[in-house]
Motif scaffolding. Structure first.
Motif, PDB file in Angstrom:
ATOM      1  N   TRP A   7     -17.570  95.570  15.302  1.00  0.00           N
ATOM      2  CA  TRP A   7     -16.265  95.242  15.874  1.00  0.00           C
ATOM      3  C   TRP A   7     -15.616  94.259  14.910  1.00  0.00           C
ATOM      4  N   PRO A   8     -14.282  94.261  14.760  1.00  0.00           N
ATOM      5  CA  PRO A   8     -13.644  93.454  13.711  1.00  0.00           C
ATOM      6  C   PRO A   8     -13.589  91.963  14.034  1.00  0.00           C
ATOM      7  N   THR A   9     -14.733  91.317  13.934  1.00  0.00           N
ATOM      8  CA  THR A   9     -14.868  89.872  14.058  1.00  0.00           C
ATOM      9  C   THR A   9     -15.387  89.339  12.721  1.00  0.00           C
ATOM     10  N   PRO A  10     -15.376  88.026  12.509  1.00  0.00           N
ATOM     11  CA  PRO A  10     -15.912  87.517  11.241  1.00  0.00           C
ATOM     12  C   PRO A  10     -17.328  87.987  10.941  1.00  0.00           C
ATOM     13  N   ASN A  11     -18.197  88.033  11.946  1.00  0.00           N
ATOM     14  CA  ASN A  11     -19.569  88.463  11.677  1.00  0.00           C
ATOM     15  C   ASN A  11     -19.635  89.932  11.296  1.00  0.00           C
ATOM     16  N   GLY A  12     -18.845  90.754  11.936  1.00  0.00           N
ATOM     17  CA  GLY A  12     -18.802  92.158  11.541  1.00  0.00           C
ATOM     18  C   GLY A  12     -18.243  92.339  10.140  1.00  0.00           C
ATOM     19  N   LYS A  13     -17.239  91.554   9.798  1.00  0.00           N
ATOM     20  CA  LYS A  13     -16.577  91.710   8.503  1.00  0.00           C
ATOM     21  C   LYS A  13     -17.462  91.276   7.342  1.00  0.00           C
ATOM     22  N   ALA A 209      -9.275  97.697  11.609  1.00  0.00           N
ATOM     23  CA  ALA A 209      -8.041  96.999  11.988  1.00  0.00           C
ATOM     24  C   ALA A 209      -7.366  97.639  13.196  1.00  0.00           C
ATOM     25  N   ASP A 210      -7.646  98.916  13.417  1.00  0.00           N
ATOM     26  CA  ASP A 210      -7.041  99.624  14.545  1.00  0.00           C
ATOM     27  C   ASP A 210      -7.867  99.498  15.823  1.00  0.00           C
TER      28      ASP A 210
END
Length: 240
Positions: A7-13, A209-210
Motif C-alpha cells: 500500500w502506498p505508505t513510506p514503508n511500502g515505498k 499512486a492510484d
C-alpha cells in the motif's frame, strides 16, 4: 518474480523504490490497509504482524518453493543480497549500511510516524499538546542526526547510494506534516534533493499512486471506521 504486497505508505515505498532502482521484475499485490486487508488469514501467513509490506520470492536462491519475507528492513536486506545491489559485502561497508537501516527501523520510522499521527489527530481525543511537542521535537532531533551525518559524505553510508538511503528517504518526504523545516538542515536538504531526483526513486514513489484514499472526502463515520482499523487495534484471538 517478486510479489510485492503493498500500500502506498513510506514503508511500502521503501520496497517499490528498491525494485524500480534495480529493475527487478515484480507483481504488485494491493493490501488496502483502510479496508483491513492486512488482517485476512492468507495475508497473516505472510506477515504475522498484520502490517505491510511483505514480499514473496517465487525464485529464491536456494531453489526451493516460494519464500516470503516481512518487515521492510528485512525485505531490503533480502533483495539487496539477492540482486547484489546497494549493500556492499565487505565487512566495514556492510555494517556501515546495516547500522543505518536498523536506525531507520528503530528510530526514524516509529518517531516520525508518531509525530505525524499526533499532529493529524487534533483534539479528537482530548489535549494532545504534550504528544505533539514530544514527537515533533524528536523528529527535529532525528533530522539533526541525518544532517550531521551528511555534512561530510554524499550518502548515508559514504559515497555510494545504498539501501541505507532507500530505507530513510520515504519517511522524509512528508517533512512539513512532521512539523519540520528542512532549510534548517542544509546537508540533509542537499541529500534529500539529490536522492529525490533519481528516476528510480521517482518511479518507486509513484507506485500505487492510484490506490490511496483522500480521507478528507469521506464521511466522518467512514473516517472513524478507518481510524479504528488503523489505530485502535488489540491482540488478535488465537484460532482454535
Amino acid at each position: 518474480m517478486i510479489d510485492l504486497h503493498y500500500w502506498p505508505t513510506p514503508n511500502g515505498k521503501k520496497v517499490s523504490i528498491f525494485l524500480e532502482e534495480t529493475g527487478t521484475p515484480y507483481r504488485l499485490v494491493p493490501v488496502n490497509i483502510g479496508r483491513g486487508d492486512q488482517f485476512k488469514p492468507d495475508y497473516l501467513k505472510l506477515n504475522p504482524n498484520h502490517r505491510m509490506p511483505a514480499i514473496v520470492d517465487h525464485e529464491p536462491a536456494d531453489g526451493g518453493g516460494p519464500l516470503s519475507v516481512f518487515e521492510s528492513g528485512a525485505i531490503l536486506f533480502y533483495l539487496a543480497e539477492k540482486t547484489g545491489k546497494f549493500w556492499p559485502q565487505d565487512l566495514r561497508g556492510k555494517y556501515e549500511v546495516t547500522q543505518w537501516v536498523i536506525w531507520q527501523m528503530a528510530n526514524q520510522g516509529p518517531k516520525l510516524g508518531e509525530a505525524g499521527h499526533f499532529r493529524r489527530l487534533g483534539d479528537r481525543e482530548g489535549d494532545q499538546s504534550y504528544a505533539v511537542r514530544r514527537f515533533t521535537d524528536e523528529a527535529n532531533r532525528l533530522y539533526g542526526v541525518l544532517n550531521m551525518r551528511l555534512r561530510d559524505r554524499r550518502y548515508l553510508a559514504g559515497e555510494e547510494f545504498t539501501i541505507a538511503d532507500i530505507v530513510i528517504y520515504p519517511w522524509t518526504v512528508n517533512w512539513q506534516a512532521q512539523g519540520q523545516d528542512i532549510a534548517e538542515f542544509k546537508h540533509f536538504k542537499r541529500w534529500f534533493e539529490e536522492v529525490g531526483a533519481r528516476p528510480g526513486v521517482q518511479r518507486g514513489l509513484a507506485v500505487g499512486a492510484d490506490l490511496g484514499t483522500d480521507n478528507s472526502k469521506l464521511s466522518e463515520e467512514e473516517q472513524a471506521r478507518i481510524r479504528k482499523i488503523l489505530y485502535n487495534q488489540r491482540a488478535l484471538p488465537v484460532p482454535d
